[in-house]
Design a protein around this motif. Structure first.
Motif, mmCIF file in Angstrom:
data_model
loop_
_atom_site.group_PDB
_atom_site.id
_atom_site.type_symbol
_atom_site.label_atom_id
_atom_site.label_comp_id
_atom_site.label_asym_id
_atom_site.label_seq_id
_atom_site.Cartn_x
_atom_site.Cartn_y
_atom_site.Cartn_z
ATOM 1 N N VAL A 175 0.858 -1.380 -0.097
ATOM 2 C CA VAL A 175 -0.080 -0.072 -0.127
ATOM 3 C C VAL A 175 0.897 1.465 -0.066
ATOM 4 C CG1 VAL A 175 -1.911 1.366 1.294
ATOM 5 C CG2 VAL A 175 -2.046 -1.071 1.115
ATOM 6 N N GLU A 178 2.546 1.737 -3.488
ATOM 7 C CA GLU A 178 1.705 1.776 -4.533
ATOM 8 C C GLU A 178 0.645 2.995 -4.451
ATOM 9 O OE1 GLU A 178 1.456 0.429 -7.389
ATOM 10 O OE2 GLU A 178 1.894 -1.789 -7.266
ATOM 11 N N ALA A 179 0.320 3.472 -3.278
ATOM 12 C CA ALA A 179 -0.806 4.670 -2.970
ATOM 13 C C ALA A 179 -0.358 5.549 -1.901
ATOM 14 C CB ALA A 179 -1.902 4.083 -2.932
ATOM 15 N N GLU A 182 -1.661 8.793 -1.886
ATOM 16 C CA GLU A 182 -3.194 9.213 -2.227
ATOM 17 C C GLU A 182 -4.209 9.165 -0.991
ATOM 18 O OE1 GLU A 182 -4.051 9.242 -5.388
ATOM 19 O OE2 GLU A 182 -2.103 9.378 -6.245
ATOM 20 N N ALA A 186 -8.084 5.439 -1.529
ATOM 21 C CA ALA A 186 -7.332 4.837 -2.451
ATOM 22 C C ALA A 186 -6.402 3.666 -1.904
ATOM 23 C CB ALA A 186 -6.424 5.848 -2.965
ATOM 24 N N GLN A 187 -5.862 4.104 -0.587
ATOM 25 C CA GLN A 187 -4.887 3.151 -0.028
ATOM 26 C C GLN A 187 -5.572 1.916 0.650
ATOM 27 O OE1 GLN A 187 -1.982 4.774 2.739
ATOM 28 N NE2 GLN A 187 -2.318 6.852 2.169
ATOM 29 N N VAL A 190 -6.319 -0.298 -2.545
ATOM 30 C CA VAL A 190 -5.089 -1.219 -2.975
ATOM 31 C C VAL A 190 -5.142 -2.414 -2.004
ATOM 32 C CG1 VAL A 190 -2.595 -1.498 -2.896
ATOM 33 C CG2 VAL A 190 -3.622 0.770 -3.758
ATOM 34 N N ASP A 255 -2.921 3.691 -11.902
ATOM 35 C CA ASP A 255 -2.820 5.108 -11.721
ATOM 36 C C ASP A 255 -3.432 5.689 -13.038
ATOM 37 O OD1 ASP A 255 -0.654 5.993 -13.424
ATOM 38 O OD2 ASP A 255 0.448 5.619 -11.895
ATOM 39 N N HIS A 274 -5.549 9.673 -7.679
ATOM 40 C CA HIS A 274 -4.976 9.320 -8.888
ATOM 41 C C HIS A 274 -5.468 7.839 -9.433
ATOM 42 C CE1 HIS A 274 -2.851 12.866 -8.007
ATOM 43 N NE2 HIS A 274 -3.020 13.057 -9.293
ATOM 44 N N MET A 275 -5.838 7.202 -8.689
ATOM 45 C CA MET A 275 -5.911 5.393 -8.595
ATOM 46 C C MET A 275 -7.255 5.296 -9.137
ATOM 47 S SD MET A 275 -3.119 4.586 -7.436
ATOM 48 C CE MET A 275 -3.355 2.785 -7.164
ATOM 49 N N TYR A 277 -9.664 1.716 -9.932
ATOM 50 C CA TYR A 277 -9.858 0.285 -9.654
ATOM 51 C C TYR A 277 -10.874 -0.307 -10.582
ATOM 52 C CZ TYR A 277 -7.806 1.947 -5.629
ATOM 53 O OH TYR A 277 -6.738 2.370 -4.938
#
Length: 280
Positions: A175, A178-179, A182, A186-187, A190, A255, A274-275, A277
């Motif tokens: 997490v 990757e984020a 964010e 967003a976290q 992930v 992203d 910016h993520m 899913y």
């Protein structure tokens, strides 16, 4: 006798003045304007109409500036001559004491609140909280809090999948990589994708095997997976492990700058910061 008449007239005059005092707005909390804000976006975040916000702050136009503090009304009014305002202030919000393992996202879910509203009510610029911290919970969103809290309590007795301390640390490190910069959703997203993969028959059935599957996560390839997890990422991983899934069952994330045609072809299920899913 004349003194008595004058005294009686004074009392009558004071009563009349009390009846003529103007109504004053009751404010639920303050909001500090940040860069990019507009009256429209603040109205959307708080659920209070633009005209009400303008009236509560004596605004003649729509121009705002970063750092400006706005009073956010709760839609009610009172008068100086009415009953004491203390009960209204007491009813305007509840308080919550942060416990070890809590995250702002999970608390917002527990009280059926949007994360932004909880942050606004507590003048928080980020999502980091600490055990023992007192949070203000706006009363407008707490009507369904009791059943929600019971539901969360029942589902939070154990993780939705088997998980060791090493699994939690690995998940939180992913997490972070990757984020890390964010929003909290967003976290959590992930971590939720990893958990959704563990539960899917399309992917391996442990957190470690999902994360270290070949060609799946760039932090494994570039070594960022070995960086320590942030406290926020640990909270996000715990939230996902105990059932939070803001992605609506996504199996992929990327992203918004990616040019991967396969990922771009998938149906999007959620978008935070910016993520993006997606499901399969």
């Amino acid at each position: 006798m004349k003194m008595f008449v004058r005294f009686r007239r004074a009392i009558v005059l004071m009563c009349l003045l009390g009846m003529l005092l103007p109504t004053t707005a009751v404010f639920a909390y303050n909001y500090t304007v940040v860069s990019g804000d507009s009256l429209y976006s603040i109205s959307e975040k708080t659920g209070v109409g633009i005209e009400k916000i303008k009236a509560a702050n004596s605004l003649s136009g729509d121009l705002l500036h970063p750092g400006q503090v706005l009073n956010i009304p709760d839609g009610k009014s009172t008068t100086a001559a009415s009953k004491p305002a203390a009960p209204q202030a007491k009813d305007a919000s509840a308080t919550y004491t942060v416990k070890p393992g809590d995250s702002l996202y999970v608390i917002a879910q527990k009280y059926n609140l949007r994360l932004e509203v909880l942050m606004l009510a507590n003048s928080l610029s980020g999502t980091l909280i600490y055990p023992g911290q007192q949070l203000i919970v706006p009363i407008a969103a707490t009507r369904s809090a009791t059943p929600m809290a019971v539901e969360v309590s029942r589902s939070a007795k154990r993780p939705v999948i088997p998980c060791t301390d090493e699994d939690l640390d690995l998940l939180a490190r992913l997490v972070t990589a990757e984020a890390g910069g964010e929003p909290m959703e967003a976290q959590v997203g992930v971590a939720a994708v990893v958990i959704n993969r563990v539960q899917s028959n399309l992917f391996p059935d442990t957190i470690r095997d999902v994360i270290y599957a070949p060609n799946q996560f760039s932090p494994v390839r570039n070594g960022w997976i070995n960086r320590p997890a942030t406290e926020t990422a640990i909270q996000a991983a715990k939230a996902a492990l105990y059932g939070s899934d803001p992605t609506n069952g996504a199996l992929y994330f990327f992203d918004n700058s990616t040019k991967n045609s396969f990922l771009r072809s998938l149906p999007v299920s959620a978008n935070y910061g910016h993520m993006i899913y997606a499901k399969r």
